[in-house]
Design an enzyme around this catalytic site. Structure first.
Site, PDB file in Angstrom:
ATOM      1  N   ASP A   1       0.907  -1.236   0.028  1.00 32.75           N
ATOM      2  CA  ASP A   1      -0.058  -0.094  -0.073  1.00 32.75           C
ATOM      3  C   ASP A   1       0.978   1.303   0.053  1.00 32.75           C
ATOM      4  O   ASP A   1       1.597   1.237   0.946  1.00 32.75           O
ATOM      5  CB  ASP A   1      -0.828  -0.036   1.376  1.00 32.75           C
TER       6      ASP A   1
ATOM      7  N   ASP B   1     -10.143  -5.911  -0.702  1.00 35.66           N
ATOM      8  CA  ASP B   1      -8.977  -5.530  -0.081  1.00 35.66           C
ATOM      9  C   ASP B   1      -9.451  -4.460   1.276  1.00 35.66           C
ATOM     10  O   ASP B   1     -10.147  -3.676   0.855  1.00 35.66           O
ATOM     11  CB  ASP B   1      -7.997  -4.549  -0.768  1.00 35.66           C
TER      12      ASP B   1
HETATM   13  C1  DX5 Z   1      -6.170  -0.012   3.321  1.00 40.56           C
HETATM   14  C2  DX5 Z   1      -5.263  -0.705   2.519  1.00 40.56           C
HETATM   15  C3  DX5 Z   1      -5.300  -2.463   2.865  1.00 40.56           C
HETATM   16  C4  DX5 Z   1      -5.131  -2.824   4.230  1.00 40.56           C
HETATM   17  C5  DX5 Z   1      -5.543  -3.926   4.589  1.00 40.56           C
HETATM   18  O1  DX5 Z   1      -6.029   1.286   2.661  1.00 40.56           O
HETATM   19  O2  DX5 Z   1      -5.563  -0.737   1.091  1.00 40.56           O
HETATM   20  O3  DX5 Z   1      -4.530  -3.088   1.877  1.00 40.56           O
HETATM   21  O4  DX5 Z   1      -3.528  -2.703   4.415  1.00 40.56           O
HETATM   22  O5  DX5 Z   1      -5.553  -4.280   5.753  1.00 40.56           O
HETATM   23  P1  DX5 Z   1      -6.194  -4.951   6.704  1.00 40.56           P
HETATM   24  O6  DX5 Z   1      -6.293  -6.616   6.311  1.00 40.56           O
HETATM   25  O7  DX5 Z   1      -5.838  -4.954   8.239  1.00 40.56           O
HETATM   26  O8  DX5 Z   1      -7.728  -4.421   6.624  1.00 40.56           O
HETATM   27 ZN    ZN Z   2      -4.284  -2.155  -0.243  1.00 41.18          ZN
END
Ligand code: DX5
Ligand code: ZN
Length: 206
Positions: A32, A168
């Protein structure tokens, strides 16, 4: 379903997190990238991505993606996703990603219609459905986003285009059932805030 591990929220350093993911059967590392303009958060400078033995799936939550694309093109990057809400030359950016030999995708914020991908359907390799508000890990999955998985599966048939559907945010051993019709799930804190990454990944394998 394939699994991409997001390294955004982890109990370990970046170096240790990537090392632990390398030892699992995860399919991708999800990176990210935030610049504090498109979303509030800002990601730290990543210094160990070259140590990944998994292909990188890069999610750019930035308002000016161009320079980021260039630097990720030098790494083991399989795909780069930009946001469909950008006020930028989306078609030009997708073409630029492809010209670097990398798969390209469009990400959709929770309130964005899946129809937003229609103009780019011939270009894209994947659509990333944000199941939380972009910006940080550890949030709860929003059920209101799930209808998009069905619509995108319909669009695949309608346009005869086999793009991947990625989900996601907020994916864990319980919520994985809700997204079973996606092709790839991104999971971060559920995996990286545990000791045994492989055990958590096994709980996501359907
Ligand atoms: C949120 C990101 C995700 C996040 C997912 O803005 O795009 O990729 O890191 O993390 P979890 O699994 O903790 O929701
Ligand atoms: Zn992400």
């Amino acid at each position: 379903m394939k699994i991409a591990v997001s390294i955004l929220s982890s109990n370990y350093s970046e170096e240790e997190t990537i090392k632990k993911i390398n030892e699992t059967d995860a399919d991708y590392i999800h990176v990210d990238v935030m610049d504090s303009t498109f979303v509030l958060g800002k990601t730290p400078k990543r210094e160990f991505l070259h140590t990944s033995r998994k292909p990188l799936d890069v999610h750019l939550m930035v308002s000016r993606p161009f320079d980021f694309i260039t630097s990720f093109a030098l790494l083991n990057t399989e795909s780069i996703t930009i946001h469909g809400e950008l006020e930028d030359d989306i078609e030009g950016l997708l073409n630029y990603i492809k010209s670097c030999g990398i798969k390209c995708g469009l990400a959709l914020n929770p309130e964005t219609s899946p129809k937003a991908v229609s103009p780019y359907i011939s270009l894209i390799d994947e659509v990333l459905v944000m199941t939380v508000t972009p910006g940080k890990g550890g949030q709860e999955l929003m059920d209101s986003t799930l209808y998009k998985i069905d619509i995108l599966n319909e669009m695949k048939k309608e346009y005869k285009k086999d793009f991947k559907i990625i989900v996601d945010g907020g994916i864990n051993g319980d919520t994985i059932k809700k997204v079973s019709k996606a092709d790839v799930c991104v999971s971060g804190s559920f995996i990286c805030k545990s000791e045994d990454f492989q055990e958590r990944i096994d709980k996501l394998r359907l």
